[in-house]
Design an enzyme around this catalytic site. Structure first.
Site, mmCIF file in Angstrom:
data_model
loop_
_atom_site.group_PDB
_atom_site.id
_atom_site.type_symbol
_atom_site.label_atom_id
_atom_site.label_comp_id
_atom_site.label_asym_id
_atom_site.label_seq_id
_atom_site.Cartn_x
_atom_site.Cartn_y
_atom_site.Cartn_z
ATOM 1 N N SER A 16 0.787 -1.303 0.159
ATOM 2 C CA SER A 16 0.112 -0.058 -0.041
ATOM 3 C C SER A 16 0.970 1.236 -0.053
ATOM 4 O O SER A 16 2.016 1.083 0.054
ATOM 5 C CB SER A 16 -0.715 0.044 1.324
ATOM 6 N N SER B 265 -2.927 -3.126 -3.230
ATOM 7 C CA SER B 265 -2.427 -1.980 -2.904
ATOM 8 C C SER B 265 -3.291 -1.053 -2.414
ATOM 9 O O SER B 265 -4.034 -0.509 -3.344
ATOM 10 C CB SER B 265 -1.249 -1.635 -3.832
ATOM 11 N N ASP C 261 -3.906 2.498 -2.077
ATOM 12 C CA ASP C 261 -3.156 3.594 -2.062
ATOM 13 C C ASP C 261 -4.193 4.919 -2.013
ATOM 14 O O ASP C 261 -5.256 5.069 -2.660
ATOM 15 C CB ASP C 261 -2.640 3.622 -3.886
#
Length: 354
Positions: free
Chosen positions: A232, A270, A272
């Site tokens: 992340s 991930s 983000d």
């Protein structure tokens, strides 16, 4: 000889043409403070807390214009929906490890309640990345005292980068990563403004600097590179430009877009996120959209350089299960970027072991 922690500019890597602030850090935005609490036992625990504290939040002004952008929502960003709905930030932005985020949110709530004894509703904003590759994440070692220390000891000095605070156990792009920061100043029609970014890097892809790919399996061929699960990236953008929450949402989006410049893979796991807030006095009108392009450019460049700083300042770390995350080898980076004609100046970097 052990490789020293160095920022991108120390290596001759200059992102864009805009000038930086005094410290090239998010703390160049007046009133924005940063604090860390680091937990590193040299063995199984490599984790911590990083707090971005706008000192403008206080009696007489309990919120700032803000926005959150979810590039990929595979993460735990406590408090984000109210920021989306109301367009304001009511607390410091605190970063930590995935399984500690709820304990940190509770501690931050206590901090907010102590500051406003008459309050009946609070919105702590806490983000995370997964440091379980190097740290025994299920032990959840973060306590209230760790959170309060990061907040109350936050300062306007240049923040420590690399393996510190919430970046102590993170990895990115095949290398050891951590916390990074950068800033830019731009001149608008009637004022100069500063944009600062702080990142917690923990995502996959192929490291790219100034357009030059720097694959981990080539720079460290014998390291046995394995990309950890649960990658992340948390990005915090602060500015003193007068912007409303809608415009700050546009900044937050561009913050996440900047990850592509350094080679992010934007994978399924991930999480983000971009968080943007403005410290401008509430009586200032937002700048017109037609004048915002220099601020967009400042965000993109500051985040890109902050991401690079988060890697180049990190050091090789061995953690839980004997797993090792290796630092980016500076000498090899310089060789490749020099061959591509991308370095602003050729620094002197000793090879590890010399």
């Amino acid at each position: 000889m052990k490789q020293l922690s160095r920022r991108a500019r120390d290596l001759g890597i200059v992102v864009g043409s805009l000038p930086t602030g005094r410290h090239n850090a998010i703390t160049d935005v007046a009133g924005v403070l940063v604090g860390h609490t680091t937990i590193d036992d040299g063995a199984d625990l490599h984790t911590g807390v990083t707090a971005v504290v706008p000192s403008q939040l206080g009696p007489g002004r309990w919120n700032l214009p803000a926005a959150v952008y979810s590039g990929n929502g595979h993460g735990k960003l406590v408090g984000s929906t109210q920021v989306d709905e109301l367009g304001v930030l009511e607390s410091p932005v605190v970063l930590t490890a995935t399984l500690s985020v709820f304990r940190v949110a509770d501690a931050l709530l206590g901090y907010l309640m102590d500051r406003r004894p008459d309050g009946l509703s609070f919105n702590p904003l806490v983000g995370e990345t997964n440091d379980g590759h190097l740290s025994a994440i299920r032990r959840r070692p973060i306590t209230r005292e760790h959170v309060l220390a990061a907040i109350t000891q936050a300062s306007g000095e240049p923040p420590t980068e690399g393996c510190v605070g919430a970046g102590t156990g993170t990895t990115a792009l095949g290398f050891k990563a951590g916390i990074g920061t950068s800033s830019r100043t731009v001149r608008l029609a009637d004022r100069a403004v500063t944009v600062g970014a702080l990142v917690q890097s923990n995502f996959g892809g192929v490291l790219t600097a100034l357009g030059v790919p720097l694959p981990a399996d080539e720079l460290i061929p014998d390291a046995g590179h394995v990309e950890p699960a649960g990658n992340s990236c948390m990005i915090v953008v602060a500015t003193d430009a007068p912007l409303d929450s809608r415009q700050l949402g546009r900044l937050a989006r561009r913050a996440v877009f900047s990850m592509g410049r350094v080679g992010a893979s934007f994978s399924n796991a991930s999480g983000d996120y971009g968080i943007a807030f403005s410290t401008a006095p509430p009586d200032q009108l937002p700048i017109p959209d037609g004048e915002i392009n220099p601020v967009f450019a400042a965000v993109m460049d500051a985040v890109e350089e902050g991401l690079l700083n988060s890697l180049f300042t990190a050091v090789t770390t061995t953690g839980v299960g004997g797993r090792t995350s290796h630092a980016v080898p500076h000498a090899e980076v310089i060789r490749r970027l020099s061959a591509a004609g991308r370095l602003a100046a050729r620094p002197s970097v000793a090879e590890p072991g010399t």
